[in-house]
Design an enzyme around this catalytic site. Structure first.
Site, PDB file in Angstrom:
ATOM      1  N   VAL A  16      31.561   8.987   7.084  1.00 15.03           N
ATOM      2  CA  VAL A  16      31.122   9.851   5.992  1.00 15.03           C
ATOM      3  C   VAL A  16      30.004   9.202   5.183  1.00 15.03           C
ATOM      4  O   VAL A  16      28.960   9.808   4.933  1.00 15.03           O
ATOM      5  CB  VAL A  16      32.308  10.192   5.062  1.00 15.03           C
ATOM      6  CG1 VAL A  16      31.827  10.978   3.841  1.00 15.03           C
ATOM      7  CG2 VAL A  16      33.365  10.977   5.814  1.00 15.03           C
ATOM      8  N   CYS A 259      41.345  13.921   9.719  1.00 14.66           N
ATOM      9  CA  CYS A 259      41.508  15.078   8.823  1.00 14.66           C
ATOM     10  C   CYS A 259      42.717  15.943   9.167  1.00 14.66           C
ATOM     11  O   CYS A 259      43.678  15.998   8.416  1.00 14.66           O
ATOM     12  CB  CYS A 259      40.244  15.942   8.853  1.00 14.66           C
ATOM     13  SG  CYS A 259      38.856  15.240   7.931  1.00 14.66           S
TER      14      CYS A 259
END
Length: 423
Positions: A16, A259
């Site tokens: 990220v 996730c």
């Protein structure tokens, strides 16, 4: 605060943080920080083991790096992109987030803004992170400093849906800061932004994105369990159902990654804290968490039908990354399959050309092959649809098997008449 004078510090340079830092560095002064000194050296040398950035992007960027948080002391905006995993009891582990908050709190100044991108449950930013910032800095929220929340939407390995092409949700601790945060991200996100009314709304929006996907996949996984007992091929059923315009194209499989297999536990944890026991979400999690063991059992049944002894058999698992064409090992559920086979005393070999064997050893205490041997295996399981395995095709994969062997296709990418079974 004027956006054009913003100096940004990115905390955490993983899947990220790195793409975010590189994109912001095209318009602002940016320092990327990571506690892993080896990671910093690697990036400075123009190498990225996550494969999210190539050498040209790294070498041509104005992004600078640091493994000492004090080098970010002149920054005015801090963006925290550290992992938010779960522990062995499937409870949220906020320790990386609190640790990052503590470090930033140590250099926080008046009028600075701290933006969180890590996936959390509603309320975590203000209830769990802000107190750390206040205690460490001696400053007070919305008087001396401010916070924002803009959940990451990075899809590892995806070269089509990149950071700038995915709409970004933004929020802030005051209306003015919410506008600043929104404008900051608008400066780099081509797809645009969506300014939420509060940080809690933004947090909740992120956590339900992946909970929704998790539940949809759990439904298809449960259907696969049912259809298997009915001796019906699940993929053929899905192909038929997909002819209706509003049928959602989900497929069965192992649900891992940073996730989908993690975020629902953040939401259920918060739900239980406020006195609600979630039924549907946890039921879906149980189905998905059990798929690795189920596939192991299916493979062993197929071997038994061919009179192949499980004990001391040689089984090859093709792929251990959590998704295709990506080196990401986080929360891969292929390990459940491997452990299920090992528990029956099979010799399980793992081959994955995308991942780092040292990371597999460190994360899961498993050894990997550097290359595979033909004619050796009594069972072969295609667990991840890497391009190298697709290029081999069913014929090439069968060549790895012993005279009598089983080929199981978890991803349903091989012709059905050239395999023994698929999920």
């Amino acid at each position: 605060m004027k956006i054009n004078k913003t100096k940004i510090g990115i905390i955490g340079l993983g899947y990220v943080g790195l793409p975010l830092a590189l994109e912001f560095a095209k318009k602002f002064e940016v320092i990327g920080f990571d506690i892993n000194s080896e990671r910093i050296k690697e990036l400075q040398a123009g190498e990225d083991k996550t494969l999210e950035a190539d050498a040209n992007e790294l070498n041509q960027s104005t992004l600078s790096y640091a493994d000492n948080i004090n080098k970010l002391s002149h920054c005015t905006v801090f963006i925290i992109t550290v992992p938010t995993p779960i522990d062995s009891y499937k409870r949220p582990d906020l320790s990386p987030l609190k640790s990052a908050s503590k470090m930033v709190g140590g250099i926080l100044k008046k009028d600075d803004i701290v933006i969180y991108e890590s996936t959390v449950y509603p309320g975590a930013t203000e209830d769990d992170c802000v107190p750390v910032l206040e205690k460490q800095s001696g400053l007070q929220l919305n008087q001396d400093f401010y916070v924002g929340y803009s959940p990451e939407r990075i899809n590892p390995g995806d070269k089509i849906h990149r950071l700038i092409d995915i709409k970004k949700v933004t929020s802030g601790s005051t209306p003015e800061i919410a506008t600043f945060v929104d404008n900051l991200y608008q400066s780099i996100i081509i797809a645009g932004t969506h300014k939420a009314s509060s940080i809690r709304v933004a947090e909740a929006s992120k956590v339900i994105e992946n909970t929704q996907r998790d539940l949809n996949i759990s439904l298809i996984n449960e259907l696969a369990l049912i259809f298997n007992r009915l001796d019906i091929d699940t993929q053929e059923v899905l192909d038929a159902a997909a002819t209706k315009w509003n049928f959602l194209p989900y497929t069965p499989g192992l649900v891992g990654g940073h996730c989908i297999g993690v975020d629902p536990y953040y939401l259920t944890h918060k739900a239980q804290q406020v006195g609600y026991h979630p039924e549907v979400i946890l039921a879906g999690r149980r189905v998905n968490d059990g798929m690795g063991r189920y596939i192991a059992d299916m493979v062993m049944r197929l071997m038994s039908r061919k009179r192949i002894h499980i004990v001391d058999s040689n089984i090859l698992v093709l792929g251990i990354a959590f998704k295709e064409n990506c080196p990401d090992l986080r929360n891969t559920r292929v390990v459940d399959l491997i452990k299920g086979l090992q528990n029956h005393n099979a010799n399980v070999d793992i081959y994955d050309p995308w991942v780092n064997p040292e990371e597999v050893k460190q994360s899961y205490q498993l050894d990997m092959l550097n290359q595979v041997e033909q004619g050796k295996y009594h069972a072969i399981i295609l667990a991840v649809a890497h391009e190298q395995f697709l290029e081999l095709g069913a014929k090439g994969i069968h060549a790895l098997g012993a005279e009598q062997h089983v080929l199981y296709d978890i991803k349903s990418v091989l012709p059905i008449d050239e395999i023994d079974a698929r999920l």
